[in-house]
Write a protein that holds these residues in place. Structure first.
Motif, mmCIF file in Angstrom:
data_model
loop_
_atom_site.group_PDB
_atom_site.id
_atom_site.type_symbol
_atom_site.label_atom_id
_atom_site.label_comp_id
_atom_site.label_asym_id
_atom_site.label_seq_id
_atom_site.Cartn_x
_atom_site.Cartn_y
_atom_site.Cartn_z
ATOM 1 N N VAL A 202 0.858 -1.180 0.000
ATOM 2 C CA VAL A 202 0.000 0.000 0.000
ATOM 3 C C VAL A 202 0.894 1.230 0.000
ATOM 4 O O VAL A 202 1.971 1.241 0.601
ATOM 5 C CB VAL A 202 -0.947 0.003 1.229
ATOM 6 C CG1 VAL A 202 -0.162 -0.060 2.536
ATOM 7 C CG2 VAL A 202 -1.843 1.230 1.221
ATOM 8 N N ALA A 203 0.466 2.271 -0.718
ATOM 9 C CA ALA A 203 1.159 3.551 -0.728
ATOM 10 C C ALA A 203 0.145 4.645 -0.441
ATOM 11 O O ALA A 203 -1.022 4.540 -0.831
ATOM 12 C CB ALA A 203 1.852 3.788 -2.072
ATOM 13 N N TRP A 204 0.598 5.707 0.232
ATOM 14 C CA TRP A 204 -0.327 6.773 0.574
ATOM 15 C C TRP A 204 0.441 8.068 0.807
ATOM 16 O O TRP A 204 1.667 8.098 0.909
ATOM 17 C CB TRP A 204 -1.158 6.403 1.793
ATOM 18 C CG TRP A 204 -0.429 6.351 3.109
ATOM 19 C CD1 TRP A 204 -0.369 7.323 4.076
ATOM 20 C CD2 TRP A 204 0.335 5.253 3.629
ATOM 21 N NE1 TRP A 204 0.377 6.894 5.139
ATOM 22 C CE2 TRP A 204 0.823 5.628 4.905
ATOM 23 C CE3 TRP A 204 0.655 3.980 3.137
ATOM 24 C CZ2 TRP A 204 1.608 4.787 5.694
ATOM 25 C CZ3 TRP A 204 1.442 3.141 3.920
ATOM 26 C CH2 TRP A 204 1.899 3.540 5.186
ATOM 27 N N ARG A 205 -0.332 9.160 0.888
ATOM 28 C CA ARG A 205 0.221 10.489 1.147
ATOM 29 C C ARG A 205 0.007 10.833 2.620
ATOM 30 O O ARG A 205 -1.050 10.585 3.177
ATOM 31 C CB ARG A 205 -0.472 11.515 0.253
ATOM 32 C CG ARG A 205 -0.075 12.964 0.525
ATOM 33 C CD ARG A 205 1.005 13.427 -0.404
ATOM 34 N NE ARG A 205 1.617 14.681 0.065
ATOM 35 C CZ ARG A 205 2.332 15.473 -0.698
ATOM 36 N NH1 ARG A 205 2.540 15.168 -1.964
ATOM 37 N NH2 ARG A 205 2.888 16.568 -0.225
ATOM 38 N N ASP A 206 1.037 11.420 3.246
ATOM 39 C CA ASP A 206 0.952 11.856 4.637
ATOM 40 C C ASP A 206 1.643 13.198 4.745
ATOM 41 O O ASP A 206 2.869 13.272 4.716
ATOM 42 C CB ASP A 206 1.621 10.829 5.557
ATOM 43 C CG ASP A 206 1.766 11.354 6.990
ATOM 44 O OD1 ASP A 206 1.090 12.346 7.324
ATOM 45 O OD2 ASP A 206 2.538 10.772 7.769
ATOM 46 N N GLY A 207 0.864 14.290 4.832
ATOM 47 C CA GLY A 207 1.463 15.605 4.943
ATOM 48 C C GLY A 207 2.333 15.907 3.734
ATOM 49 O O GLY A 207 1.889 15.902 2.597
ATOM 50 N N GLY A 208 3.608 16.158 3.976
ATOM 51 C CA GLY A 208 4.522 16.464 2.888
ATOM 52 C C GLY A 208 5.280 15.275 2.363
ATOM 53 O O GLY A 208 6.243 15.451 1.614
ATOM 54 N N ASP A 209 4.859 14.054 2.717
ATOM 55 C CA ASP A 209 5.614 12.862 2.350
ATOM 56 C C ASP A 209 4.731 11.838 1.650
ATOM 57 O O ASP A 209 3.500 11.824 1.801
ATOM 58 C CB ASP A 209 6.226 12.190 3.580
ATOM 59 C CG ASP A 209 7.268 13.069 4.256
ATOM 60 O OD1 ASP A 209 7.847 13.930 3.565
ATOM 61 O OD2 ASP A 209 7.493 12.891 5.457
ATOM 62 N N LEU A 210 5.393 10.972 0.889
ATOM 63 C CA LEU A 210 4.785 9.754 0.372
ATOM 64 C C LEU A 210 5.329 8.582 1.179
ATOM 65 O O LEU A 210 6.509 8.568 1.547
ATOM 66 C CB LEU A 210 5.110 9.559 -1.104
ATOM 67 C CG LEU A 210 4.522 10.572 -2.092
ATOM 68 C CD1 LEU A 210 5.055 10.300 -3.491
ATOM 69 C CD2 LEU A 210 3.004 10.522 -2.075
ATOM 70 N N LEU A 211 4.475 7.594 1.425
ATOM 71 C CA LEU A 211 4.875 6.425 2.188
ATOM 72 C C LEU A 211 4.450 5.161 1.460
ATOM 73 O O LEU A 211 3.461 5.155 0.721
ATOM 74 C CB LEU A 211 4.254 6.430 3.594
ATOM 75 C CG LEU A 211 4.671 7.553 4.527
ATOM 76 C CD1 LEU A 211 3.675 8.709 4.435
ATOM 77 C CD2 LEU A 211 4.733 7.065 5.976
ATOM 78 N N MET A 212 5.188 4.100 1.691
ATOM 79 C CA MET A 212 4.834 2.783 1.176
ATOM 80 C C MET A 212 5.123 1.758 2.254
ATOM 81 O O MET A 212 6.085 1.900 3.031
ATOM 82 C CB MET A 212 5.631 2.446 -0.083
ATOM 83 C CG MET A 212 5.118 1.195 -0.796
ATOM 84 S SD MET A 212 6.289 0.522 -2.001
ATOM 85 C CE MET A 212 7.444 -0.297 -0.909
ATOM 86 N N ALA A 213 4.283 0.718 2.328
ATOM 87 C CA ALA A 213 4.468 -0.338 3.320
ATOM 88 C C ALA A 213 3.948 -1.643 2.756
ATOM 89 O O ALA A 213 3.121 -1.664 1.835
ATOM 90 C CB ALA A 213 3.742 0.004 4.626
ATOM 91 N N GLY A 214 4.428 -2.732 3.315
ATOM 92 C CA GLY A 214 3.896 -4.038 2.991
ATOM 93 C C GLY A 214 2.707 -4.360 3.882
ATOM 94 O O GLY A 214 2.595 -3.856 5.003
ATOM 95 N N VAL A 215 1.801 -5.177 3.374
ATOM 96 C CA VAL A 215 0.627 -5.608 4.131
ATOM 97 C C VAL A 215 0.784 -7.087 4.435
ATOM 98 O O VAL A 215 0.847 -7.913 3.519
ATOM 99 C CB VAL A 215 -0.676 -5.363 3.351
ATOM 100 C CG1 VAL A 215 -1.888 -5.800 4.174
ATOM 101 C CG2 VAL A 215 -0.800 -3.897 2.961
ATOM 102 N N VAL A 216 0.863 -7.414 5.721
ATOM 103 C CA VAL A 216 0.966 -8.805 6.165
ATOM 104 C C VAL A 216 -0.110 -9.031 7.219
ATOM 105 O O VAL A 216 -0.029 -8.473 8.317
ATOM 106 C CB VAL A 216 2.353 -9.130 6.741
ATOM 107 C CG1 VAL A 216 2.388 -10.554 7.263
ATOM 108 C CG2 VAL A 216 3.434 -8.928 5.690
#
Length: 420
Positions: A202-216
């Motif tokens: 999953v990837a998403w926007r948070d404030g001034g940043d982009l983030l990505m993480a795995g889903v387990v």
């Protein structure tokens, strides 16, 4: 200094002290030595009891340390129900919250139902929402305690669904809904959220940043963060990279490879929308032309900054970004116009070139497009009705017609998923 006659040094002659010991004194000294040896407690060469006590103390100390560490982790992640993800000094904007569920024992567990849902015992009916999922073949499933939702995907292995909420003033949410009905929130207060096709990232926007993480399971792992321009937002996954649109009001995308660090400086300036991928890894998208307002379809190379390698400029395309490519890469469903009428269009990508043609496939599309095989696709129209497209019939001049989803309450819009 005085000396003694007959000696060259200052030593005296015969000793003045007598070394004779009486028998009674010798006997007393022996008795005293023996009595002291009896009173003095000497340690044993091997002390089994002491060793056991010391071993138990060590085990107890290790267990106490491990218990404190586990209690600390549990308190941070679960007991309060939430933990801030990726917080760092100097970051602006509302923090994204990852919510941990204390477990099914702390609240009633809802159950997914194909007939409807009722509030869980002890839960206010005013707080209950539900979301209706519909499969490509028209089957319906109601998920209580979830919604309103914008899209949903099946978890790996079919254990449930990942559900993305519609945007609100507080941001978006991401839920995990398991087959047993247990609902857990993974993200709350996020910006745009995109899911990988296999639901493992999953990837998403948070404030001034982009983030990505795995889903387990019901957790996000391996979170990676990078600064992003003010209007940049994730669009879709391309392998392990994230396609990022730099400005929603203008063309231009870039590919963020989290393993490589920050967003690359080299960006594409022509691409308006990306509809999907081909089996060889290339993408199908919409690009702008030198004519004001003019657009074309194009095959894009993600390894060369999304440079177009093949284009087709026949169809009159919408710029809403809604579209989907079949798994074999042969067909594209995309919104556009036939004359002045808004329609969904079917494009044969094998014929992409100067003479590219499109045929009307049905009413305009909203949300996800699900290709069940190489020649059949489903989508929802703007009224929430299900449209099933058969490529053979559409090419024969028989566009698809919408049909209501049975059992969906009036005013409620279902969410299309790949399967149940």
């Amino acid at each position: 200094m005085s000396g003694f006659p007959g000696r060259p040094d200052n030593r005296t002659g015969d000793p003045r002290r007598s070394y004779q010991v009486r028998p009674d004194e010798l006997e007393g000294a022996v008795r005293e030595t023996l009595s002291r040896q009896v009173v003095l407690a000497r340690p044993l060469g091997a002390d089994p009891a002491g060793q056991a006590i010391r071993r138990a103390n060590r085990i107890r100390r290790r267990r106490t340390a491990a218990g404190l560490a586990l209690a600390t982790v549990t308190t941070v992640l679960l007991s309060v129900g939430m933990a801030q993800l990726g917080a760092g000094p100097g970051q602006d904007g509302t923090p994204i919250v990852v919510i941990g569920d204390p477990g099914p024992s702390s609240r009633p567990g809802p159950t997914a139902s194909v007939r409807g849902s009722t509030p869980s015992p002890g839960t206010s009916a005013a707080l209950i929402t539900s979301e209706t999922l519909v499969s490509a073949d028209g089957r319906r499933l109601v998920l209580p305690d979830v919604g309103p939702a914008e899209r949903a995907q099946v978890l790996p292995g079919g254990g449930g669904w990942l559900v993305v909420s519609t945007p609100t003033t507080a941001g978006r949410s991401l839920w995990v809904v398991q087959n047993d009905g247990l609902v857990q929130v993974l993200l709350a207060g996020a910006g745009p959220i995109v899911l990988a096709d296999d639901s493992r990232q999953v990837a998403w926007r948070d404030g001034g940043d982009l983030l990505m993480a795995g889903v387990v399971g019901t957790q996000l792992i391996g979170v990676v963060r990078t600064p992003a321009p003010a209007d940049a937002a994730p669009v879709r996954f391309v392998g392990d990279s994230v396609l990022v649109r730099l400005d929603p009001a203008d063309g231009g995308h870039t590919l963020w490879r989290p393993a490589a660090g920050q967003l690359p400086e080299a960006v594409d300036q022509k691409t308006l929308n990306v509809y999907g991928g081909l089996p060889d890894g290339r993408l199908v998208g919409q690009i702008s032309t030198i004519d004001p307002g003019g657009t074309c379809l194009a095959v894009l190379d993600p390894t060369r900054h999304l440079d177009p390698v093949r284009t087709g400029c026949g169809p009159d395309l919408s710029q809403d970004g809604v579209g989907g490519v079949s798994a074999d890469g042969r067909w594209l469903l995309v919104n556009g116009w036939v004359g002045k009428v808004s329609r969904s269009l079917l494009v044969d990508l094998q014929g992409l070139g100067p003479d590219t043609a499109a045929v009307s496939a049905g009413p305009p599309m909203t949300g996800a497009i699900v290709w069940s095989d190489e020649s059949k696709a489903s989508y929802l129209d703007d009224t929430g009705k299900l449209v099933r497209v058969d490529v053979g019939e559409v090419r024969a001049g028989k566009p698809a017609s919408p049909a209501p989803v049975p059992g969906v309450p009036a005013g409620e819009r279902p969410v299309l998923v790949t399967q149940f």
